[in-house]
Design a protein around this motif. Structure first.
Motif, mmCIF file in Angstrom:
data_model
loop_
_atom_site.group_PDB
_atom_site.id
_atom_site.type_symbol
_atom_site.label_atom_id
_atom_site.label_comp_id
_atom_site.label_asym_id
_atom_site.label_seq_id
_atom_site.Cartn_x
_atom_site.Cartn_y
_atom_site.Cartn_z
ATOM 1 N N GLY A 24 -37.127 -32.042 24.171
ATOM 2 C CA GLY A 24 -38.335 -32.100 24.141
ATOM 3 C C GLY A 24 -39.311 -31.062 25.001
ATOM 4 N N ALA A 25 -38.962 -31.168 26.178
ATOM 5 C CA ALA A 25 -40.083 -30.406 27.129
ATOM 6 C C ALA A 25 -39.345 -29.244 27.630
ATOM 7 N N ALA A 26 -38.144 -28.727 27.025
ATOM 8 C CA ALA A 26 -37.582 -27.719 27.701
ATOM 9 C C ALA A 26 -38.459 -26.332 27.609
ATOM 10 N N TYR A 27 -39.134 -26.410 26.774
ATOM 11 C CA TYR A 27 -39.866 -24.945 26.376
ATOM 12 C C TYR A 27 -41.284 -24.902 26.998
ATOM 13 N N TRP A 28 -41.528 -25.990 27.868
ATOM 14 C CA TRP A 28 -42.886 -26.080 28.298
ATOM 15 C C TRP A 28 -43.541 -24.714 28.765
ATOM 16 N N ARG A 29 -42.897 -23.847 29.030
ATOM 17 C CA ARG A 29 -43.458 -22.615 29.389
ATOM 18 C C ARG A 29 -43.253 -21.319 28.371
ATOM 19 N N ARG A 30 -42.658 -21.751 27.444
ATOM 20 C CA ARG A 30 -42.274 -20.768 26.228
ATOM 21 C C ARG A 30 -42.767 -21.545 24.912
ATOM 22 N N PRO A 31 -44.060 -21.935 24.638
ATOM 23 C CA PRO A 31 -44.311 -22.800 23.705
ATOM 24 C C PRO A 31 -43.985 -22.131 22.430
ATOM 25 N N ASP A 32 -43.934 -20.666 22.265
ATOM 26 C CA ASP A 32 -43.757 -20.153 20.984
ATOM 27 C C ASP A 32 -42.349 -20.522 20.407
ATOM 28 N N ALA A 33 -41.412 -21.136 21.316
ATOM 29 C CA ALA A 33 -40.115 -21.576 20.691
ATOM 30 C C ALA A 33 -40.460 -22.914 19.733
ATOM 31 N N TYR A 34 -41.239 -23.674 19.921
ATOM 32 C CA TYR A 34 -41.521 -24.856 19.175
ATOM 33 C C TYR A 34 -42.049 -24.495 17.690
ATOM 34 N N LEU A 35 -42.483 -23.242 17.589
ATOM 35 C CA LEU A 35 -42.785 -22.692 16.091
ATOM 36 C C LEU A 35 -41.439 -22.434 15.249
ATOM 37 N N ASP A 36 -40.377 -22.178 15.983
ATOM 38 C CA ASP A 36 -38.968 -21.785 15.365
ATOM 39 C C ASP A 36 -38.373 -23.298 14.754
ATOM 40 N N VAL A 39 -35.176 -24.490 16.496
ATOM 41 C CA VAL A 39 -35.480 -25.065 17.594
ATOM 42 C C VAL A 39 -36.014 -26.519 17.368
ATOM 43 N N ARG A 40 -37.039 -26.639 16.575
ATOM 44 C CA ARG A 40 -37.614 -28.171 16.310
ATOM 45 C C ARG A 40 -36.305 -28.946 15.750
ATOM 46 N N ALA A 41 -35.362 -28.340 15.016
ATOM 47 C CA ALA A 41 -34.164 -29.242 14.251
ATOM 48 C C ALA A 41 -33.378 -29.755 15.658
ATOM 49 N N GLY A 42 -33.296 -28.982 16.584
ATOM 50 C CA GLY A 42 -32.580 -29.407 17.873
ATOM 51 C C GLY A 42 -33.178 -30.565 18.696
ATOM 52 N N ILE A 43 -34.427 -30.811 18.448
ATOM 53 C CA ILE A 43 -35.039 -31.860 19.345
ATOM 54 C C ILE A 43 -35.510 -32.892 18.331
ATOM 55 N N SER A 44 -34.763 -34.037 19.027
ATOM 56 C CA SER A 44 -34.716 -35.274 17.722
ATOM 57 C C SER A 44 -36.171 -35.803 17.729
ATOM 58 N N MET A 45 -37.038 -35.733 18.297
ATOM 59 C CA MET A 45 -38.607 -36.346 18.205
ATOM 60 C C MET A 45 -39.353 -35.262 17.223
#
Length: 94
Positions: A24-36, A39-45
């Motif tokens: 969940g918080a792995a991309y705190w300094r790389r927020p563009d990753a959450y748009l992928d 990436v979202r498929a690998g974050i359970s929440m």
């Protein structure tokens, strides 16, 4: 949980800015990753939340990144190497 372990101590787990684990918080300094979507498929929440529910926030994030608002609003984060977002490790002698 600490009580169940017989008095475990809590240690903060600081997350590095270049964390590769993808939780969940792995991309705190790389927020563009959450748009992928991958990436979202690998974050359970996020994977367990419907795309319709995520869409408004993802749209805002994409807009904030495109306009530079995210970098202006969170400029202090870009200076940090690690961050404490509340993850804790319980350590107990059994």
């Amino acid at each position: 949980m600490a009580d169940l372990l017989g008095g475990a101590r809590q240690e903060p787990v600081r997350i590095p800015h270049d964390c590769l684990d993808g939780f969940g918080a792995a991309y705190w300094r790389r927020p563009d990753a959450y748009l992928d979507p991958q990436v979202r498929a690998g974050i359970s929440m996020l994977a367990q939340t419907g795309e319709d529910t995520l869409a408004p926030g993802l749209t805002r994030l994409a807009d904030d990144l495109t306009t530079g608002r995210w970098h202006t609003r969170y400029a202090q984060l870009l200076t940090l190497d690690t961050i404490d977002v509340g993850y804790r490790l319980l350590v107990s002698d059994l």
